[in-house]
Structures are given as C-alpha cells and as structure tokens.
Motif scaffolding. Structure first.
Motif, PDB file in Angstrom:
ATOM      1  N   GLY A 161       0.380  -1.412  -0.184  1.00  0.00           N
ATOM      2  CA  GLY A 161       0.235  -0.014  -0.186  1.00  0.00           C
ATOM      3  C   GLY A 161       0.908   1.629  -0.209  1.00  0.00           C
ATOM      4  N   VAL A 162       2.371   1.278   0.253  1.00  0.00           N
ATOM      5  CA  VAL A 162       3.228   2.312  -0.108  1.00  0.00           C
ATOM      6  C   VAL A 162       3.337   2.839  -1.574  1.00  0.00           C
ATOM      7  CG1 VAL A 162       5.418   3.884  -0.386  1.00  0.00           C
ATOM      8  CG2 VAL A 162       3.938   1.819   1.408  1.00  0.00           C
ATOM      9  N   PRO A 163       2.515   4.211  -2.178  1.00  0.00           N
ATOM     10  CA  PRO A 163       2.584   4.712  -3.689  1.00  0.00           C
ATOM     11  C   PRO A 163       4.890   4.839  -3.188  1.00  0.00           C
ATOM     12  CG  PRO A 163       1.381   5.960  -1.731  1.00  0.00           C
ATOM     13  CD  PRO A 163       1.720   4.773  -1.288  1.00  0.00           C
ATOM     14  N   PHE A 164       4.243   4.867  -4.939  1.00  0.00           N
ATOM     15  CA  PHE A 164       6.058   4.333  -5.347  1.00  0.00           C
ATOM     16  C   PHE A 164       5.821   5.437  -6.789  1.00  0.00           C
ATOM     17  CE2 PHE A 164       8.919   1.099  -7.389  1.00  0.00           C
ATOM     18  CZ  PHE A 164      10.469   1.883  -6.774  1.00  0.00           C
ATOM     19  N   VAL A 165       6.763   5.867  -6.715  1.00  0.00           N
ATOM     20  CA  VAL A 165       7.266   6.832  -7.824  1.00  0.00           C
ATOM     21  C   VAL A 165       9.054   6.885  -8.267  1.00  0.00           C
ATOM     22  CG1 VAL A 165       7.686   8.726  -9.137  1.00  0.00           C
ATOM     23  CG2 VAL A 165       5.954   8.443  -7.255  1.00  0.00           C
ATOM     24  N   TYR A 166       8.769   5.596  -9.907  1.00  0.00           N
ATOM     25  CA  TYR A 166      10.048   5.375 -10.471  1.00  0.00           C
ATOM     26  C   TYR A 166      10.682   5.450 -11.491  1.00  0.00           C
ATOM     27  CZ  TYR A 166       8.138   1.128 -11.753  1.00  0.00           C
ATOM     28  OH  TYR A 166       7.182   0.182 -12.634  1.00  0.00           O
ATOM     29  N   VAL A 167      11.433   4.939 -12.171  1.00  0.00           N
ATOM     30  CA  VAL A 167      12.249   4.661 -13.455  1.00  0.00           C
ATOM     31  C   VAL A 167      11.861   3.889 -13.997  1.00  0.00           C
ATOM     32  CG1 VAL A 167      14.159   5.588 -14.942  1.00  0.00           C
ATOM     33  CG2 VAL A 167      12.549   7.423 -13.691  1.00  0.00           C
TER      34      VAL A 167
END
Length: 363
Positions: A161-167
C-alpha cells in the motif's frame, strides 16, 4: 510581549478576527487585515505560534524528504537538485515547505540519526528518496503513520500500500548495453556507485553482487545483463559513492592494463561516475571513443557539455519530483492511493541519448 488578545483589544475586534488575518485572510477585507497587521507590528506581536497553530489545524505545512546522502549533497548533486526542484515547485503551489532529512551511508550512526529525525520531524508526510532496502528511516516513517511516498527505492513490497514513483531503470540500462553490444563491444565493465550502504569500494565478487541492497543498482545491473551477449558477466567495480572523483579512481584501475586486456567500453551507473571515467581516460591518454566508449545514466545538464559529449540514458528528474510531490500532497489532503486519488505506482520512462562517447571498438 504582546499577545493576540492584546492586538484584538487594540483594534476593537475579536481574537478570532485577528487569527483570521494570519490564517484565513480571505475572510477579511484588505483594509481590516492591514489594520490588524499594522497594529500587531506596533505592539510587537510576532504572530501566532506555529506549533500551536499546527495543533489547532492538525497541519504542519511541511513535508519531509528523506535521502541517503549528506545534507550538502541535496544542493550540489545535479540529479538531486533537479529532483528537489520538481518537489519544491509543486510544494510551493500548495504553500508547503520542505524539511530535508539526510542519512549518509558512510556514517555508522546515520540510520539511527535519521530514524530519530523522522520521529521528531514536524511534517504532514514523507518522501523517501533513493534509500537502501529496509532503511531505518523508512521504517520510522512508516511507524509514524503519516502519508508516505517512496521515490526510486526502497521498492515497496507488492500489496503493502505504499505509493511508489520510479524510473524504468532496467529498460534504460538495457538500452545502454544494447547500444554497446550493437557497436561490437565485448569487453565491457561497469562502474557502480554503491551496492550496499557500507562505504565499500573495489571490484565486486559474486557474493557481493548477489546481496545488493539498492533497488536502482539491482535493476540497472539486470538491464545490462539483459542486453549483453549471453553468458557474459561484465566486471563490476564499486566506487563507494557517487562523484566524478570516485568514478575517476575506479576507472584508473580498469584502464591501467595493456590495451588488449582493458575494457573497450564502460557502463557507468550514473553520469557523475561517467564524468570520472572520461577524466581517467584523458589522464591516461586513452582516446574516447576511439579506444574507449563510455555510457552514463541520468542525462544531467553537464552531459551534453562534456568533452566529448556524453552518451547517456535520460530520466525525467524534475518530472519525478513533481509527480512524487503531487502524489504526497494528494494523500495529505485525504485522497486514498489507487482509489481516485494518487495512484499506487507510477513508472517513468528512460531513454537512451546517443552522443559522442560511443563508437565501435578499435580493431
């Protein structure tokens, strides 16, 4: 010292009206607000206590940015500067400040210090930026129960449930290695900043490579292997950090041997390490790209101005900061991740940019 009630009595209004002059100016006429603020200055009233105001509104008006480097890194590393530019630009639109919480891995007490700083931070939520697996600071942030968005690493476990922004680091690295393989390179070496948060530098053996604690490095190494000839495993040299000087020192070791034994190409996991590889080549008189090809990752502003201009993988650093900050601000405002608010995972693209540091190997 004058109090809010002193100002209210002097102006002839309620204490709520004085509070509105500071916190809800839209509820007052411009003339009344200016009269209240002028009277406050004349009486020496400094304004509402921010801690008390925070208790009343349940908002601190700031977000915490937790990252694995010294504090100075946030102001000097081009990638960090661009990421924070995106975060700050988005936060400014929401009238939110930033609290930077560094945790340099070379310091034995950094994890404990970061955990304590996270527990004490007066913020509405956290951005965890480029941290190792199970970093104590991230553990502490999750324990606070405040909104949390992870950027790049540590990669959240499925379903947590932890939002994640990644390349898309693996695909970007695959593009870089495929470019070199297509040019005919077979003796390729890799410069990595850190495989684990212990400050080690030097060649990495199989055990070390099997225990990488930084997700970005894991994905980039996997991407290189995806594109290099089957069965080939390039030597990986750990630099102990991300700087041009550390990259130079590592590349000097790789290039010290006779031409028939040294690599014909270097894949640097960051542009700053690639910058160091170019400096080492100049120092040793190794022609780039005639005798050595170099590929970086990030496409920082200096990459295009390097001598020669650096072939690299571009990632949207400012955009990454903007997306992460917007996601966190939405969570603070009450939007549930993946339910009409901030999405749970956002993947940003990586793109190979071919310039002048790559060419077929010398015959």
């Amino acid at each position: 010292m004058a109090t809010l009630r002193d100002v209210a009595a002097a102006v002839g209004v309620s204490h709520t009206t004085v509070s509105n002059a500071y916190h809800r100016p839209e509820k007052l006429s411009g003339a009344l607000r200016e009269r209240i603020l002028r009277t406050a200055r004349e009486l020496g009233y400094p304004g509402p206590n921010p801690l008390a105001a925070g208790l009343a509104t349940r908002r601190a008006g700031a977000v915490g940015v937790l990252f694995t480097e010294a504090l100075s890194y946030a102001f000097t590393d081009p990638a960090a500067v661009l990421f924070l530019q995106g975060v700050a630009g988005t936060s400014e639109l929401a009238d939110v400040g930033l609290t930077l919480i560094p945790a340099p891995p070379e310091s034995p007490s950094a994890g404990e210090w970061a955990s304590d700083a996270v527990r004490r931070a007066v913020v509405d939520g956290f951005l965890a930026y480029s941290l190792s697996d199970d970093h104590p600071g991230v553990v502490a942030a999750r324990a606070r129960g405040l909104p949390l968005v992870v950027v790049d690493e540590p990669e959240p476990r499925p379903g947590d449930g932890v939002p994640f922004v990644y390349v898309d680091d693996r695909d970007g690295a695959r593009q870089a290695a495929a470019h070199l393989a297509g040019l005919g390179h077979r003796r390729v070496a890799v410069l990595a900043d850190r495989l684990a948060a212990d400050g080690r530098s030097g060649p990495a053996d199989g055990a070390r490579l099997g225990a990488v604690t930084y997700a970005v490095v894991r994905h980039r190494l996997a991407g290189y292997l995806d594109a290099l000839p089957a069965g080939s495993r390039p030597p990986v040299v750990e630099c102990g950090g991300n700087s041009a000087e550390l990259g130079r020192a590592a590349a000097l070791g790789l290039l010290a041997g006779p031409p028939e034994e040294r690599p014909t190409a270097i894949l640097a996991i960051t542009d700053r390490l690639a910058e160091g590889a170019l400096a080492a080549a100049r120092e040793l008189g190794v022609a780039v790209p005639g005798e050595l090809s170099v590929v970086g990752f990030d496409d920082l502003p200096p990459a295009a101005a390097a001598v020669p201009p650096l072939t690299t993988v571009r990632q949207p650093l400012v955009r990454k900061g903007e997306v992460a900050a917007r996601m966190l601000l939405d969570l603070i405002a009450g939007a549930a991740p993946g339910a009409g608010g901030a999405p749970e995972r956002v993947r940003l693209p990586a793109e190979l940019v071919v310039r002048s540091t790559t060419a077929p190997p010398a015959r």
